[in-house]
Design a protein around this motif. Structure first.
Motif, PDB file in Angstrom:
ATOM      1  N   GLY A 161       0.752  -1.194  -0.170  1.00 43.99           N
ATOM      2  CA  GLY A 161      -0.014  -0.008   0.006  1.00 43.99           C
ATOM      3  C   GLY A 161       0.778   1.311   0.246  1.00 43.99           C
ATOM      4  N   VAL A 162       1.960   1.114   0.212  1.00 46.52           N
ATOM      5  CA  VAL A 162       2.867   2.408  -0.102  1.00 46.52           C
ATOM      6  C   VAL A 162       2.676   3.250  -1.459  1.00 46.52           C
ATOM      7  CG1 VAL A 162       5.388   3.286  -0.117  1.00 46.52           C
ATOM      8  CG2 VAL A 162       4.553   1.666   1.829  1.00 46.52           C
ATOM      9  N   GLU A 163       2.417   4.334  -1.493  1.00 50.28           N
ATOM     10  CA  GLU A 163       2.102   4.823  -2.822  1.00 50.28           C
ATOM     11  C   GLU A 163       3.284   6.090  -3.141  1.00 50.28           C
ATOM     12  OE1 GLU A 163      -1.835   6.179  -2.753  1.00 50.28           O
ATOM     13  OE2 GLU A 163      -2.684   4.203  -2.634  1.00 50.28           O
ATOM     14  N   PRO A 164       3.318   6.633  -4.298  1.00 50.11           N
ATOM     15  CA  PRO A 164       4.312   7.830  -4.450  1.00 50.11           C
ATOM     16  C   PRO A 164       3.946   9.051  -3.648  1.00 50.11           C
ATOM     17  CG  PRO A 164       3.631   6.763  -6.545  1.00 50.11           C
ATOM     18  CD  PRO A 164       3.092   5.869  -5.622  1.00 50.11           C
ATOM     19  N   GLY A 165       4.900   9.655  -3.031  1.00 48.38           N
ATOM     20  CA  GLY A 165       4.304  10.665  -2.112  1.00 48.38           C
ATOM     21  C   GLY A 165       4.250  10.280  -0.733  1.00 48.38           C
ATOM     22  N   ASP A 166       4.131   8.943  -0.409  1.00 48.38           N
ATOM     23  CA  ASP A 166       3.935   8.585   0.927  1.00 48.38           C
ATOM     24  C   ASP A 166       5.487   8.876   1.540  1.00 48.38           C
ATOM     25  OD1 ASP A 166       1.253   7.907   0.903  1.00 48.38           O
ATOM     26  OD2 ASP A 166       1.768   5.669   0.630  1.00 48.38           O
ATOM     27  N   ARG A 167       5.491   9.020   2.971  1.00 48.88           N
ATOM     28  CA  ARG A 167       6.866   9.008   3.674  1.00 48.88           C
ATOM     29  C   ARG A 167       6.991   7.657   4.400  1.00 48.88           C
ATOM     30  NH1 ARG A 167       4.787  13.592   2.778  1.00 48.88           N
ATOM     31  NH2 ARG A 167       5.985  15.345   2.691  1.00 48.88           N
ATOM     32  N   VAL A 168       8.056   7.123   4.029  1.00 48.41           N
ATOM     33  CA  VAL A 168       8.461   5.968   4.746  1.00 48.41           C
ATOM     34  C   VAL A 168       9.682   5.991   5.426  1.00 48.41           C
ATOM     35  CG1 VAL A 168       8.863   3.407   4.268  1.00 48.41           C
ATOM     36  CG2 VAL A 168       7.435   4.760   2.618  1.00 48.41           C
ATOM     37  N   GLY A 169       9.595   5.611   6.945  1.00 45.06           N
ATOM     38  CA  GLY A 169      10.747   5.546   7.614  1.00 45.06           C
ATOM     39  C   GLY A 169      11.585   4.282   7.538  1.00 45.06           C
ATOM     40  N   ILE A 170      12.916   4.455   7.936  1.00 49.22           N
ATOM     41  CA  ILE A 170      13.754   3.400   8.092  1.00 49.22           C
ATOM     42  C   ILE A 170      14.338   3.523   9.462  1.00 49.22           C
ATOM     43  CG2 ILE A 170      15.689   2.007   7.245  1.00 49.22           C
ATOM     44  CD1 ILE A 170      15.488   3.037   4.629  1.00 49.22           C
ATOM     45  N   LEU A 171      14.280   2.418  10.500  1.00 43.70           N
ATOM     46  CA  LEU A 171      14.611   2.366  11.725  1.00 43.70           C
ATOM     47  C   LEU A 171      15.384   1.139  11.851  1.00 43.70           C
ATOM     48  CD1 LEU A 171      14.555   3.484  14.612  1.00 43.70           C
ATOM     49  CD2 LEU A 171      12.681   1.809  15.223  1.00 43.70           C
ATOM     50  N   ALA A 172      16.760   1.267  11.466  1.00 45.58           N
ATOM     51  CA  ALA A 172      17.559   0.187  11.219  1.00 45.58           C
ATOM     52  C   ALA A 172      19.019   0.707  11.313  1.00 45.58           C
ATOM     53  CB  ALA A 172      17.517  -0.648   9.795  1.00 45.58           C
ATOM     54  N   ALA A 173      20.103  -0.171  11.724  1.00 44.53           N
ATOM     55  CA  ALA A 173      21.388   0.198  11.714  1.00 44.53           C
ATOM     56  C   ALA A 173      21.742   0.402  10.213  1.00 44.53           C
ATOM     57  CB  ALA A 173      22.314  -0.637  12.500  1.00 44.53           C
ATOM     58  N   ASN A 174      22.991   0.811   9.863  1.00 40.08           N
ATOM     59  CA  ASN A 174      23.705   0.911   8.557  1.00 40.08           C
ATOM     60  C   ASN A 174      24.071  -0.556   7.973  1.00 40.08           C
ATOM     61  OD1 ASN A 174      23.487   3.667   8.483  1.00 40.08           O
ATOM     62  ND2 ASN A 174      25.627   3.983   9.295  1.00 40.08           N
ATOM     63  N   SER A 175      23.488  -0.643   6.725  1.00 38.89           N
ATOM     64  CA  SER A 175      23.673  -2.224   6.270  1.00 38.89           C
ATOM     65  C   SER A 175      23.446  -2.364   4.855  1.00 38.89           C
ATOM     66  CB  SER A 175      22.614  -3.181   7.168  1.00 38.89           C
ATOM     67  OG  SER A 175      21.726  -3.063   6.870  1.00 38.89           O
ATOM     68  N   LEU A 176      23.567  -3.209   4.170  1.00 32.92           N
ATOM     69  CA  LEU A 176      23.514  -3.273   2.940  1.00 32.92           C
ATOM     70  C   LEU A 176      21.906  -3.333   2.635  1.00 32.92           C
ATOM     71  CD1 LEU A 176      24.030  -3.736  -0.330  1.00 32.92           C
ATOM     72  CD2 LEU A 176      23.829  -6.199   0.479  1.00 32.92           C
ATOM     73  N   GLU A 177      21.227  -3.760   3.375  1.00 32.32           N
ATOM     74  CA  GLU A 177      19.606  -4.097   3.413  1.00 32.32           C
ATOM     75  C   GLU A 177      19.117  -2.527   3.661  1.00 32.32           C
ATOM     76  OE1 GLU A 177      21.070  -7.607   4.261  1.00 32.32           O
ATOM     77  OE2 GLU A 177      21.355  -6.011   5.390  1.00 32.32           O
ATOM     78  N   TRP A 178      19.849  -1.626   4.641  1.00 32.85           N
ATOM     79  CA  TRP A 178      19.299  -0.196   4.689  1.00 32.85           C
ATOM     80  C   TRP A 178      19.363   0.533   3.404  1.00 32.85           C
ATOM     81  CZ3 TRP A 178      20.033   4.813   4.138  1.00 32.85           C
ATOM     82  CH2 TRP A 178      19.425   5.616   4.763  1.00 32.85           C
ATOM     83  N   CYS A 179      20.698   0.157   2.646  1.00 33.10           N
ATOM     84  CA  CYS A 179      20.796   0.771   1.329  1.00 33.10           C
ATOM     85  C   CYS A 179      20.075   0.422   0.432  1.00 33.10           C
ATOM     86  CB  CYS A 179      22.545   0.730   0.988  1.00 33.10           C
ATOM     87  SG  CYS A 179      23.602   1.175   1.917  1.00 33.10           S
ATOM     88  N   GLN A 180      19.505  -0.861   0.154  1.00 28.03           N
ATOM     89  CA  GLN A 180      18.705  -1.235  -0.739  1.00 28.03           C
ATOM     90  C   GLN A 180      17.452  -0.815  -0.460  1.00 28.03           C
ATOM     91  OE1 GLN A 180      19.383  -5.570  -0.106  1.00 28.03           O
ATOM     92  NE2 GLN A 180      20.948  -5.487  -1.813  1.00 28.03           N
ATOM     93  N   LEU A 181      16.918  -0.920   0.784  1.00 28.33           N
ATOM     94  CA  LEU A 181      15.654  -0.127   1.003  1.00 28.33           C
ATOM     95  C   LEU A 181      15.317   1.212   0.842  1.00 28.33           C
ATOM     96  CD1 LEU A 181      12.789  -0.910   1.995  1.00 28.33           C
ATOM     97  CD2 LEU A 181      13.511  -0.549   4.311  1.00 28.33           C
ATOM     98  N   ALA A 182      16.522   1.970   1.029  1.00 29.00           N
ATOM     99  CA  ALA A 182      16.438   3.489   0.891  1.00 29.00           C
ATOM    100  C   ALA A 182      16.099   3.669  -0.708  1.00 29.00           C
ATOM    101  CB  ALA A 182      17.676   4.013   1.405  1.00 29.00           C
ATOM    102  N   LEU A 183      17.029   2.936  -1.573  1.00 25.38           N
ATOM    103  CA  LEU A 183      16.600   3.122  -2.748  1.00 25.38           C
ATOM    104  C   LEU A 183      15.337   2.683  -3.287  1.00 25.38           C
ATOM    105  CD1 LEU A 183      20.293   2.088  -4.140  1.00 25.38           C
ATOM    106  CD2 LEU A 183      19.473   4.467  -4.151  1.00 25.38           C
ATOM    107  N   ALA A 184      14.930   1.591  -2.796  1.00 22.32           N
ATOM    108  CA  ALA A 184      13.654   1.197  -3.132  1.00 22.32           C
ATOM    109  C   ALA A 184      12.253   2.171  -2.788  1.00 22.32           C
ATOM    110  CB  ALA A 184      13.369  -0.134  -2.356  1.00 22.32           C
ATOM    111  N   ILE A 185      12.450   2.821  -1.714  1.00 17.64           N
ATOM    112  CA  ILE A 185      11.588   3.767  -1.127  1.00 17.64           C
ATOM    113  C   ILE A 185      11.583   4.891  -2.265  1.00 17.64           C
ATOM    114  CG2 ILE A 185      11.101   5.709   0.367  1.00 17.64           C
ATOM    115  CD1 ILE A 185      12.261   3.820   2.422  1.00 17.64           C
ATOM    116  N   MET A 186      13.020   5.433  -2.634  1.00 17.00           N
ATOM    117  CA  MET A 186      12.751   6.325  -3.805  1.00 17.00           C
ATOM    118  C   MET A 186      12.443   5.817  -5.175  1.00 17.00           C
ATOM    119  SD  MET A 186      16.380   8.574  -2.854  1.00 17.00           S
ATOM    120  CE  MET A 186      17.061   7.213  -2.001  1.00 17.00           C
TER     121      MET A 186
END
Length: 139
Positions: A47-72
Motif C-alpha cells: 500500500g505504499v504509494e508515490p508521495g508517501d513517507r517511509v521511515g527506516i529504523l535500522a542500523a547501517n547495512s546493505l539492506e538499509w541501502c537497498q531499502l532506501a533506494l527502493a523507497i525512492m
C-alpha cells in the motif's frame, strides 16, 4: 532524476561492476538493481504509494541501502530514523513527518513497539527480514 534512477542506470550499463563493498564482499549493480526492484514492489504491494513517507529504523547495512533506494524507486519519500532515539522522540518524528510506514530491523522491534502511535493514525510496520507486516502495536 533521483539516486534510485542512477542505480537502475548502472544496473543496465555495468551489471557486473561492484555497487557496494561491505567487509570485502561485493554486491554487483545487477544484484542491487534486482533487490531494489523487488523491495519497491513489496512496498507497493503493502500500500505504499508515490508521495508517501517511509521511515527506516535500522542500523547501517546493505539492506538499509537497498531499502532506501527502493523507497525512492517507488516514488515515496525516505525518512531516516535515528536508532538512538527514545520511543517518545521517535513518536514525535513519526507524527510530524507523516510516515505512512516504518521499515525496521528486528533488533529494534522493542523500540518500535514502545513508540506511541501517531495521532494521525496507525503506521504500517514492515520488518526488514522479508518486508512482512509485524505485530508490534502498529497496523
Amino acid at each position: 532524476m533521483n539516486i534510485a534512477e542512477r542505480g537502475a542506470y548502472w544496473s543496465r550499463w555495468r551489471p557486473d561492476a561492484p555497487a557496494v563493498r561491505i567487509d570485502g564482499v561485493d554486491t554487483t549493480w545487477r544484484d542491487m538493481g534486482a533487490a531494489v526492484a523487488r523491495l519497491a514492489g513489496g512496498l507497493a504491494a503493502r500500500g505504499v504509494e508515490p508521495g508517501d513517507r517511509v521511515g527506516i529504523l535500522a542500523a547501517n547495512s546493505l539492506e538499509w541501502c537497498q531499502l532506501a533506494l527502493a523507497i525512492m524507486h517507488a516514488g515515496a519519500i525516505l525518512v531516516p530514523l535515528n536508532i538512538r532515539l527514545a520511543a517518545p522522540e521517535l513518536g514525535l518524528i513519526l507524527e510530524h513527518s507523516g510516515c505512512r510506514a516504518v521499515a525496521y530491523d528486528a533488533s529494534l522491534a522493542d523500540l518500535l513497539h514502545a513508540t506511541p502511535v501517531p495521532a494521525s493514525g496507525p503506521v504500517l510496520a514492515i520488518s526488514l527480514d522479508g518486508l512482512t507486516p509485524a505485530d508490534v502495536g502498529y497496523a
